[in-house]
Design a protein around this motif. Sequence first.
Motif, PDB file in Angstrom:
ATOM      1  N   THR A 177       5.273   6.519  -6.156  1.00 40.36           N
ATOM      2  CA  THR A 177       4.026   5.743  -6.098  1.00 40.36           C
ATOM      3  C   THR A 177       2.985   6.353  -7.040  1.00 40.36           C
ATOM      4  OG1 THR A 177       4.438   4.980  -3.852  1.00 40.36           O
ATOM      5  CG2 THR A 177       2.151   4.980  -4.566  1.00 40.36           C
TER       6      THR A 177
ATOM      7  N   GLN B  73       2.748  -0.721  -2.195  1.00 41.02           N
ATOM      8  CA  GLN B  73       3.681  -0.433  -1.105  1.00 41.02           C
ATOM      9  C   GLN B  73       3.115  -0.950   0.227  1.00 41.02           C
ATOM     10  OE1 GLN B  73       4.683   3.740  -1.108  1.00 41.02           O
ATOM     11  NE2 GLN B  73       6.632   3.408  -0.082  1.00 41.02           N
TER      12      GLN B  73
ATOM     13  N   ASP C   6       6.052  -1.673  -6.017  1.00 39.88           N
ATOM     14  CA  ASP C   6       6.398  -0.535  -5.169  1.00 39.88           C
ATOM     15  C   ASP C   6       7.122  -1.051  -3.924  1.00 39.88           C
ATOM     16  OD1 ASP C   6       6.521   2.033  -4.211  1.00 39.88           O
ATOM     17  OD2 ASP C   6       4.369   2.427  -4.422  1.00 39.88           O
TER      18      ASP C   6
HETATM   19 MG   LIG Z   1       5.624   5.549  -2.355  1.00 42.96          MG
END
Ligand SMILES: [Mg+2]
Length: 232
Positions: free
Chosen positions: A45, A90, A164
């Motif tokens: 990330t 994410q 993500d």
């Molecule tokens: Mg991550």
Amino acid sequence: MVRVDDVSKTYRTGVESVTALDSVTLQIETGGFVAVQGPSGCGKTTLLLTVGGLLKPDNGSVTIDGESLYEMPIERRTKFRAGSIGFVFQQFHLVPYLNVRDNVLAPTMALPLDDARERAEELLEEFNLLDRLKHTPAELSTGERQRVALARAMLHEPRVILADEPTGNLDERNAEIVLGALAEFAGAGGTVMLVTHDNAAAAWAERILRIDRGRLVEGGETAARHNAKAAG
Ligand SMILES: [Mg+2]
Ligand SMILES: Nc1ncnc2c1ncn2[C@@H]1O[C@H](COP(=O)(O)OP(=O)(O)OP(=O)(O)O)[C@@H](O)[C@H]1O
């Protein structure tokens, strides 16, 4: 072309520090589709945020189509990001009080609204969400939210999509729809970086970048070397 040159990032919180990226160098050719894999906490990330102009590295540079993201003034970087980058977070980061259609429309100040609406509905239809237009994120399943986030990232036809774990909550069929949309985007000349723990999802990419404790341990060869190898 996305270029990451010798990028390092250490998070410092109080007395502790975590080196999330350690001298990462990589290139992704325009129209390239790469997957980023590695254990939880290895820096995936962080890498995506850095490439997306959202997190300034401690050193090194990120260049997209010749423009060095962290050397431009912040207002220009913000504009560049809004115009050129589609980010699927994410944790989705949908706006809780906007319905599905308005969430997808949120980043489109630049487009004429009628065109944007039409495109939003096309994308939502592609992702099987047309019958959820008036729902707010709280009224959606997790996988539905995930697809709203992808539609939002694709709406303004960015040059680069940074996704993500965009299939982390999807059944096989919806995952295929999402991955197919990313592959099609790359096929049309867009560049995709896909973070995923799922090997089946990663198999859609042309190349896999592997990260381990902040270091790129595989797939970081330059495009030139990559092409030379492919040519035998
Ligand atoms: Mg991550
Ligand atoms: N804002 C922050 N402050 C301090 N440390 C952080 C911060 N964000 C991430 N880290 C740490 O940096 C490391 C890399 O985090 P990152 O979120 O990039 O991992 P990841 O590979 O995306 O993991 P996951 O697969 O679980 O999403 C982790 O050890 C994490 O604890």
